[in-house]
Structure formats: C-alpha cells, structure tokens
Motif scaffolding. Structure first.
Motif, PDB file in Angstrom:
ATOM      1  N   UNK A  96       0.559  -1.007  -0.150  1.00  9.46           N
ATOM      2  CA  UNK A  96       0.211  -0.036  -0.312  1.00  9.46           C
ATOM      3  C   UNK A  96       1.059   0.987   0.092  1.00  9.46           C
ATOM      4  N   UNK A 110      -9.995   4.983 -15.865  1.00 13.88           N
ATOM      5  CA  UNK A 110     -11.093   4.535 -14.935  1.00 13.88           C
ATOM      6  C   UNK A 110     -11.505   5.511 -14.002  1.00 13.88           C
ATOM      7  N   UNK A 112     -13.398   7.462 -10.807  1.00 15.42           N
ATOM      8  CA  UNK A 112     -13.636   6.704 -10.392  1.00 15.42           C
ATOM      9  C   UNK A 112     -15.480   7.619 -10.074  1.00 15.42           C
ATOM     10  N   UNK A 126      -6.740   9.867   0.842  1.00 14.70           N
ATOM     11  CA  UNK A 126      -6.660   9.203   1.377  1.00 14.70           C
ATOM     12  C   UNK A 126      -4.998   9.456   2.489  1.00 14.70           C
TER      13      UNK A 126
ATOM     14  N   UNK B 162     -11.659  -2.783 -12.132  1.00 15.21           N
ATOM     15  CA  UNK B 162     -10.564  -1.806 -13.459  1.00 15.21           C
ATOM     16  C   UNK B 162     -10.280  -0.516 -11.961  1.00 15.21           C
ATOM     17  N   UNK B 163     -12.112   0.283 -11.732  1.00  9.73           N
ATOM     18  CA  UNK B 163     -11.915   1.471 -10.826  1.00  9.73           C
ATOM     19  C   UNK B 163     -11.835   0.752  -9.246  1.00  9.73           C
ATOM     20  N   UNK B 165      -8.858  -1.092  -9.186  1.00  7.16           N
ATOM     21  CA  UNK B 165      -7.464  -0.947  -9.502  1.00  7.16           C
ATOM     22  C   UNK B 165      -6.940   0.292  -9.144  1.00  7.16           C
ATOM     23  N   UNK B 166      -7.080   1.333  -9.802  1.00  3.04           N
ATOM     24  CA  UNK B 166      -7.526   2.611  -9.782  1.00  3.04           C
ATOM     25  C   UNK B 166      -6.600   3.294  -7.982  1.00  3.04           C
ATOM     26  N   UNK B 167      -8.120   2.151  -7.343  1.00  2.00           N
ATOM     27  CA  UNK B 167      -8.281   2.875  -6.288  1.00  2.00           C
ATOM     28  C   UNK B 167      -6.535   2.650  -5.431  1.00  2.00           C
ATOM     29  N   UNK B 168      -6.002   1.096  -5.280  1.00  2.00           N
ATOM     30  CA  UNK B 168      -5.089   0.290  -5.214  1.00  2.00           C
ATOM     31  C   UNK B 168      -4.327   0.902  -5.433  1.00  2.00           C
ATOM     32  N   UNK B 169      -3.998   1.190  -6.755  1.00  2.00           N
ATOM     33  CA  UNK B 169      -3.064   1.963  -7.564  1.00  2.00           C
ATOM     34  C   UNK B 169      -2.936   3.507  -6.808  1.00  2.00           C
ATOM     35  N   UNK B 170      -3.769   3.943  -6.348  1.00  2.00           N
ATOM     36  CA  UNK B 170      -3.127   5.128  -5.705  1.00  2.00           C
ATOM     37  C   UNK B 170      -2.661   5.224  -3.982  1.00  2.00           C
ATOM     38  N   UNK B 171      -2.665   3.552  -3.801  1.00  2.00           N
ATOM     39  CA  UNK B 171      -2.166   3.739  -2.267  1.00  2.00           C
ATOM     40  C   UNK B 171      -3.385   3.310  -1.449  1.00  2.00           C
ATOM     41  N   UNK B 172      -4.369   3.120  -1.705  1.00  2.00           N
ATOM     42  CA  UNK B 172      -5.996   2.652  -1.431  1.00  2.00           C
ATOM     43  C   UNK B 172      -4.995   1.378  -0.725  1.00  2.00           C
ATOM     44  N   UNK B 173      -5.442   1.380   1.113  1.00  2.00           N
ATOM     45  CA  UNK B 173      -5.652  -0.189   1.704  1.00  2.00           C
ATOM     46  C   UNK B 173      -6.966  -0.179   1.140  1.00  2.00           C
ATOM     47  N   UNK B 180     -14.451   3.773   0.322  1.00  2.00           N
ATOM     48  CA  UNK B 180     -14.628   5.264  -1.043  1.00  2.00           C
ATOM     49  C   UNK B 180     -14.985   4.867  -2.071  1.00  2.00           C
ATOM     50  N   UNK B 181     -14.401   4.165  -2.120  1.00  2.00           N
ATOM     51  CA  UNK B 181     -14.936   3.165  -3.712  1.00  2.00           C
ATOM     52  C   UNK B 181     -16.349   2.843  -4.141  1.00  2.00           C
TER      53      UNK B 181
END
Ligand SMILES: Nc1ncnc2c1ncn2[C@@H]1O[C@H](COP(=O)(O)OP(=O)(O)OP(=O)(O)O)[C@@H](O)[C@H]1O
Ligand SMILES: [Mg+2]
Lengths: 272, 276
Positions: A96, A110, A112, A126, B162-163, B165-173, B180-181
């Motif tokens: 993370x 993609x 949100x 975040x 892929x939505x 992935x976008x979140x994980x890719x930003x360093x979201x747990x 949040x998504x």
C-alpha cells in the motif's frame, strides 16, 4: 525518494542512475510461469517502453513494480526488484505504501464515479490531506501537469465520467500525479482514446519525465520510438512457455540496429 | 400454411402471451382502483376506525405498517449490506461462501407463513417480547435479508474491477477501497434492493399477523402491538365487515408499493444516465 532540484534537472548530461533494478525475475500465475530470468535496470528521469506481441507478459511485468499482482490470488515472484536500492518484495514492505510512490495508469480510463475534483483529491485525502486550500492547490497543479486544467477548471464539480475518453485518461493521470509518485507505470494508456488526447498525453510525458520515471507499455511502434529513451522487447517463444526479455537498450538503437534477429522481425512487422 | 402465415401466427401468439401479463396487471389495478377510489379521502387516511363495522378511517393501520417497515429496514440494512460486503469482498471464495449463498437463497424461498410461525415461537413466546412492532420487524427482516443481501452482493460485484485497481493503485488499502469507492459506486443499486425489500415488507401479511397482533392501536414504542394495513384489509374483507373500506385500504397499499417500485426504477435510471 528522489528530490531533484532545478539545477540538477538542467544537467541532462549527468549519467542517469538506475531507478529500478530487476534481477533474475521469474513470475508465476499458479502453475503457469509467465516470465523467466528477467534482469534489467530502468533508468531514472526518462521513459522506458515495453514492447512485444500480445500475451508476452508486458502487463504482468509492469504490475510487479507496484505489486499490483499481489491482488491476483496464486501469483508468485522469484528474484529481486529494487526501487531506489530497496527490495520491494522484502518481508517488511507494505504494498500500500509502495503504490503511493509507484503510480499506475490503465488501458481503460477508470475515473471514479465522483466529481472531477474528488477524483483528483482522492489520493491526497487518503493520505491525510484535509484542508480545503491545500487540496484546491493540489487539484489545480495536478490537472495542470496532466494537460487538463484548461478544459475542466470551470466544471470541477461535474462527474468525472461525463468527460470524453481522452479527458478521462488525463484525469486519471492527474489523479496519480496528485499523490506525487516518482515512478509512473502506464499500461497501453493511449489505446482507447482519440488522437488529440494521445498527442496531449505524449506531450505531458515529455514534460514529466525529468522528474518522474515513466514506464509505458505500447503496441504502437511509432509511439514507442517517439516517447521513449530506452526500450525493452519481450517475447514468448511458444505458448505455455514463459516469456523473456529479448533485448533492452537505447530506443534509437533498438529501432535502427537491433542486436537480436527476433527484435528486428518484430519491429519490422514480421510477427506479433 | 405458407411461411408468411406461420410467421404471423407465431408473432400473434407471442404478442398474446406477452400481452396477458400487462392485461392481468391492468385488470388488478383497475379493479382495485374502481372499487377503492370512492373511499380515498383525507378522512379515510387520517382518522381512526370506529363502530362495529370499522367505519371511518384506517390511520392506525397505516402507522403500524410504516412503523414496522421502518424498524425492519433499520435492522436489515446494516446486517444485509455488511454480510454482502463480506461475501463479495472479503470471504475466500470457496465452500463456505457457497453455503452462505445457498442458505440465503433458501431463506428467500421459505413461505412467509412459516417465517411468521417462527417469529411467533421465537420472539413473541420464547423471548417473551409479545405481539409487538419489534417482534414483527425482526420476523420481517428475516424475509427481507436474502433480498437485500443478494441485490447488494450483485451491486458490489458489478462495480468494475478496473475502478478498484485505480484505487489500489493510489495506495488505498482494501477497506479504504471498499468503503470509499466500491460501496458508493454500488449505492444506487443497493438502494434499489432496499426499496424493493421495503415494498415486500409493506405488502406482507402472513408474517405480521403472527407477530404484531391484530388489535387496532397506534404504536409509539417498539414494544407496542398494532394492526398493519394488510391484516386490516384481510379482516375487513374475510369477515365481510366493511368491503368498501377493504378496497380503500387495498388501493392505498397498492399505491404505496407502486411508489416504492417506481422510486427504485427511477434511481436505477438516473444512475445509468449519470454513469454515461
Ligand atoms: N490473471 C491471470 N491469471 C493467469 N494467467 C494470466 C493472468 N493474466 C495474464 N495471464 C497470462 O500471462 C501471460 C502474460 O499476460 P500479460 O497480460 O502480461 O501479457 P501482455 O504482454 O500484457 O499482453 P497484451 O499485449 O495483450 O496486453 C499470458 O499468457 C496471459 O494469458
Ligand atoms: Mg497487457
């Protein structure tokens, strides 16, 4: 993390150190080995292109750098990947945290399902930024750097999904830039968007690359030749066999005088 | 018979069958509407029934219905939604998940009268809560749980990979990504499921007759008993006490359920439009 002051950035003759060093990398999806024996150094402040036929493991390799493959059950990595000299698969490393430093852009834009503003502010929020003025500034700067600010500054509260495909992709780039990564992975970022946006994305890569290490996967040879400083060619010789990296070098050399016959065949369009 | 006649014949049979559905719905609505519309008035809605023939209004039964439905929603929403989040996002997809899903599906097919009986035995008698809003709401929530769970699970699964992935890719747990998504993205469809479950609860009779009691009463606390609209309707009609009032109640009930269904549709549509 890398902090480049202005005077260093102007010194383009300074030899570029390796930002990412990969040694003897093998990758497995369950029993299927997708990659074998990859050793390569990816230089800082530049664009590296991954090319090769479909299914040769370019995306797989790319996802190793931010440990996105960890999300796929049953995957395994052997060998080492150092980012800034630090082993990112070492036991204590939290993927993370790694992903903040190694941003990723996907083939399919993609955004949100939220406003343009919230899309860009998502990452900073975040990681604890809550003050409105600070967020405003990050949002504006990131959109500016993603070549999108002029088009959206009046419509920040509108849904990110109402933008065109090319704008959405730049929004995704802004979203990644907002967390200040020093590496950006782009997996065929231009294959689903209009030519004008492709141009804008290539322009912004050019602007970003003196601060950020960019790796781009592309099927478009012209694009690889245009945007990248180094190029790596991957190939899976037989289906069911793992793919390997056939050749790596300066883009100019790969495209004009490749050392390996297979590289030449691919670039001149004889297979793939 | 030549090809064209065969084709026409097949088409008209198909039309007839499809038309039957609409005709049945239309017939029911018109029948209830014609018979009930004469009853509908502010007085009917907002006053109490009185006299041996339950003349006057049906206000306490409306309140009982809304009360028990609201209470059931409060119970079922967190449990159903969180269970679905667990199933879709966290549980290791394997036998356990299949068993839970099978249990939910089976729960959905339990006849409501059995659920009522169970509610009577468990809440009213064993737990000594008595005939009350809370007993009825708990029993109703059993009935709604599978609906809410399955629609929520499907809503969550429908959020594109892929939505995430976008979140994980930003360093979201994982939890940041889910809360949040994924859940906000799935929200319109989750709400749709909740609203459909609400419609189901409003129209339910068997469960509530066993658990809420039948006494006409304006419930204040969750421990109060009452008589919901469906039960009121049943008694007025079956015992031939006051047929016009029964139709009035029926019409009002249908309007309420129609309202829920239309809201659900509207939400889905609006969402589809917003996501382009
Ligand atoms: N989730 C997965 N599970 C199992 N095998 C996978 C998975 N993803 C990819 N593979 C396999 O790994 C190999 C490399 O796939 P990958 O997607 O990395 O190729 P690629 O070079 O990115 O192809 P393309 O150019 O089509 O995007 C392929 O044989 C593919 O079938
Ligand atoms: Mg790929």
């Amino acid at each position: 993390m890398m902090h480049v002051s202005a005077d260093v950035r102007e010194d383009t003759t300074r030899p570029r150190a390796d930002k990412i060093s990969v040694k003897d990398l093998d990758f497995y999806y369950g029993d299927f080995q997708a990659l074998t024996g990859i050793t390569v150094g990816i230089k800082e402040r530049g664009v590296t292109a991954f090319i090769g036929p479909s299914g040769c493991g370019k995306s797989t390799f790319l996802r190793c750098f931010n440990r996105m493959n960890d999300l796929i059950p049953g995957t395994k990595v052997d060998g080492t990947i150092l980012v800034d000299g630090e082993d990112i698969y070492a036991p204590g490393v939290d993927p993370v945290d790694l992903r903040r430093r190694v941003g990723m852009i996907f083939q399919q834009p993609n955004p949100f399902p939220m406003s343009i503003y919230d899309n860009v502010a998502f990452g900073p929020r975040l990681h604890g930024v809550t003050k409105k003025p600070e967020l405003d500034e990050i949002v504006e700067r990131s959109l500016e750097r993603a070549n999108l600010w002029k088009e959206v500054k009046e419509i920040l509260p509108r849904g990110g999904l109402t933008l065109s495909g090319g704008q959405q992709q730049r929004l995704c780039i802004a979203r990644v830039l907002a967390v200040e990564p020093d590496i950006m992975l782009m997996d065929e970022p231009c294959s689903a968007i209009d030519p004008t946006s492709v141009q804008k994305i290539e322009d912004l890569m050019d602007e970003l690359k003196d601060r950020i290490t960019i790796i781009i996967v592309t099927h478009n040879m012209q694009q690889a030749a245009r945007v990248s400083d180094e190029t790596a060619f991957f190939l899976q010789e037989k289906t069911g066999q793992p793919a390997e990296m056939v050749e790596f070098g300066r883009t100019a050399e790969i495209f004009t005088s490749p050392k390996d016959r297979r590289t030449e065949d691919y670039i001149t369009g004889r297979f793939g | 018979m030549n090809k064209r006649t065969a084709n026409r014949l097949a088409l008209s049979v198909l039309w007839l069958c499809a038309g039957t559905t609409v005709a049945v719905l239309g017939a029911v609505i018109i029948y209830v509407f014609v018979n009930g519309i004469g009853q509908l008035s502010p007085e009917f809605i907002f006053t109490w029934p009185h006299g041996v023939n339950a003349e006057g209004g049906i206000w306490p039964t409306i309140v009982s219905t809304l009360y028990v439905t609201g209470l059931a929603m409060l119970i079922v929403t967190p449990i159903g939604v969180l269970a679905a989040v667990f199933l879709a996002e966290y549980a290791v997809q394997g036998r356990l998940v299949r068993i839970i899903r099978f249990a939910a599906d089976s729960l959905a097919s339990v006849p409501s009268i059995i659920m009522g009986l169970f509610g009577l035995a468990l809440f009213v008698e064993t737990m000594h809560i008595g005939f009350s809003m809370i007993s009825a709401a708990l029993a109703l929530s059993f009935l709604m749980l599978p609906i809410v769970m399955r629609t929520t699970e499907e809503a969550i699964r429908a959020v594109p990979k892929y939505i995430r992935w976008g979140s994980y890719g930003l360093g979201a747990s994982k939890w940041q990504t889910v809360s949040r998504i994924v859940i906000p993205a799935a929200m319109p469809r989750i709400l749709t499921g909740l609203i459909l479950a609400t419609g189901r609860a409003v129209g339910e009779t068997a469960v509530v007759i066993f658990t809420m009691g039948q006494a006409i009463n304006l419930p204040i606390s969750p421990l109060d008993s009452g008589r919901p609209m469906t039960v009121h309707l049943y008694m007025l009609a079956m015992e031939g006490i006051n047929l016009p009032a029964a139709y009035g109640t029926a019409l009002l009930l249908m309007i309420m359920i129609l309202f829920f269904n239309l809201t659900a549709r509207w939400l889905l549509r609006r969402n589809r439009r917003m996501q382009g």
